[in-house]
Scaffold this active site. Structure first.
Site, PDB file in Angstrom:
ATOM      1  N   GLU A  79      29.280  35.795  42.291  1.00  0.00           N
ATOM      2  CA  GLU A  79      30.496  35.136  41.832  1.00  0.00           C
ATOM      3  C   GLU A  79      30.574  33.738  42.435  1.00  0.00           C
ATOM      4  O   GLU A  79      31.627  33.110  42.441  1.00  0.00           O
ATOM      5  CB  GLU A  79      31.741  35.965  42.167  1.00  0.00           C
ATOM      6  CG  GLU A  79      31.969  36.287  43.621  1.00  0.00           C
ATOM      7  CD  GLU A  79      33.276  37.029  43.837  1.00  0.00           C
ATOM      8  OE1 GLU A  79      34.325  36.383  43.746  1.00  0.00           O
ATOM      9  OE2 GLU A  79      33.237  38.245  44.092  1.00  0.00           O
ATOM     10  N   CYS A 111      33.157  41.040  42.978  1.00  0.00           N
ATOM     11  CA  CYS A 111      32.225  41.692  43.901  1.00  0.00           C
ATOM     12  C   CYS A 111      31.519  42.900  43.302  1.00  0.00           C
ATOM     13  O   CYS A 111      30.674  43.506  43.957  1.00  0.00           O
ATOM     14  CB  CYS A 111      32.965  42.115  45.170  1.00  0.00           C
ATOM     15  SG  CYS A 111      33.777  40.753  46.028  1.00  0.00           S
ATOM     16  N   HIS A 233      32.881  48.996  49.602  1.00  0.00           N
ATOM     17  CA  HIS A 233      32.860  47.532  49.537  1.00  0.00           C
ATOM     18  C   HIS A 233      33.654  46.972  50.711  1.00  0.00           C
ATOM     19  O   HIS A 233      34.751  47.445  51.028  1.00  0.00           O
ATOM     20  CB  HIS A 233      33.457  47.049  48.218  1.00  0.00           C
ATOM     21  CG  HIS A 233      33.713  45.581  48.200  1.00  0.00           C
ATOM     22  ND1 HIS A 233      32.719  44.653  48.432  1.00  0.00           N
ATOM     23  CD2 HIS A 233      34.856  44.864  48.000  1.00  0.00           C
ATOM     24  CE1 HIS A 233      33.238  43.442  48.373  1.00  0.00           C
ATOM     25  NE2 HIS A 233      34.531  43.542  48.107  1.00  0.00           N
TER      26      HIS A 233
END
Length: 397
Positions: A79, A111, A233
């Site tokens: 990104e 993400c 994450h």
């Protein structure tokens, strides 16, 4: 047929900025960063490093002659894109000398992009088992200077080879997904720094995990008690504790015997690197495999991927016998330990004054890694690699 992750490699910049120094500049207790967020250092790219040089540095060590001959697709997930049209992966493809009869694409969904790449690659290999897919997650997490998000910045790349009969992890078929349109985090066109609603992002992350987990179970996934190891994450490593707590609350009986040990080893690299967006989950996975002292052979790992905006996915994998022989533990730990600390002035200059945005710019040489951004010529980026034969820079633009 088993399909999954055959090899993994990490690359981070050669420099870092201590969060204790940032806390001093912000006039707050360092423990807010060290323990409140679970972060100790942020990796800082030099002016001649970017997502391309980091990506090439991550992928190069796992590209043997056999792999190069078998790679059919390169997917770069990011990104932190460097162009609105051209895939950053094409620069990497050129730097690494991968064959031309190969597709190269870039994936973007905050993400989550690397997980989309992983699932696509897995399905492609199941259809054509002789092929291998190179996935690279490469990002530079950047927020406004002196903002609340500054302390969660970082940079790094992680490369994976997806193949049949992998040597590290077999991916399970079950997947659980959840998508929801929300503005918890975004980066408008023309902006180098991300915009974020921190409290909302945490709420959406946790709800997305619950929904993705429930969908994973509905699709035939494992019970939580069958997943002794977990990776989440990590926009900051303390988020893993929040996610773990929420998952146990969602499954009070199945999760009763799980403790913080289930995910703690997945945090060790992230604490030293900072947020790496698409690479964060997979750096956590690498950290678990390389730092957990137990033999994880044939044990299951549950993974939750989240990308703001938002997409979440829960999936799982089983560790392959002999996995430790195919990890690059020494190289990765030396890479982290050999980094140099930056002063606040140099950190701020490097992170917030990008020379690569200029139409024409010869890049001063800072990086000693194999790949670097050499110059920008009419907005064309030109990268260099030191070739062993000539020890001269090969131009790739």
């Amino acid at each position: 047929m088993n399909v999954g992750i055959d090899s993994i490699s990490l690359c981070v910049p050669e420099s870092f900025y201590p969060l204790t120094d940032l806390a001093e500049k912000h006039g707050i207790d360092p423990n807010k960063y060290l323990y409140g967020l679970g972060q100790e250092k942020m990796s800082v790219p030099s002016p001649d490093e970017d997502i391309v040089t980091l990506a090439a540095g991550a992928a190069n060590p796992i590209l043997t002659d056999d792999v190069r001959a078998s790679v059919s697709t390169v997917i770069l997930a990011t990104e932190s894109g460097i162009d609105q049209s051209k895939s950053a992966g094409l620069f990497v493809h050129g730097l690494l000398g991968i064959k031309s009869n190969c597709r190269v694409i870039e994936f973007k969904q905050a993400c989550y992009g690397a997980t989309a790449a992983l699932q696509m690659a897995t399905d492609m290999v199941r259809q054509r088992p002789d092929e291998k897919i190179l996935i690279i997650a490469s990002d530079i997490a950047r927020y406004e200077q002196d903002s609340l998000g500054e302390c969660t910045q970082g940079a790094g790349a992680l490369a994976m080879i997806i193949s049949a009969n992998p040597r590290l992890l077999n991916l399970h078929h079950a997947r659980g997904m959840h998508s929801f349109d929300v503005m918890d985090f975004w980066r408008p066109n023309g902006h180098k720094a991300a915009q974020v609603d921190g409290h909302l992002s945490i709420e959406v992350y946790l709800e997305s995990m619950r929904q993705a987990w429930n969908n994973y179970k509905d699709n035939g996934g494992h019970q939580l008690s069958e997943l002794p190891w977990l990776c989440f994450h990590q926009p900051f490593t303390k988020m893993s504790k929040k996610a773990f707590t929420a998952l146990k609350e969602n499954e009070p009986q199945q999760g009763a015997e799980l403790t913080d040990l289930s995910y703690e080893h997945s945090l060790l690299y992230g604490r030293q690197i900072g947020n790496t967006y698409t690479a964060s989950l997979y750096i956590g996975l690498l950290s678990l495999l390389e730092n957990n002292p137990q033999d994880l052979t044939e044990q299951n790992i549950g993974l939750f991927s989240y990308g703001s905006g938002s997409v979440g996915e829960f999936f799982s994998a089983q560790v392959v016998p002999g996995y430790r022989q195919h990890l690059r533990v020494k190289e990765h730990q030396e890479m982290l330990s050999n980094r140099q600390a930056l002063s606040h002035e140099k950190y701020a200059s490097w992170f917030y004054q990008s020379l690569a945005d200029h139409e024409n710019q010869i890049m001063p040489k800072f990086s000693n890694r194999e790949f670097r951004l050499e110059k920008v010529d009419g907005f064309r980026r030109v990268y260099g690699v030191n070739t062993p034969e000539s020890n001269e820079l090969k131009k790739v633009s």
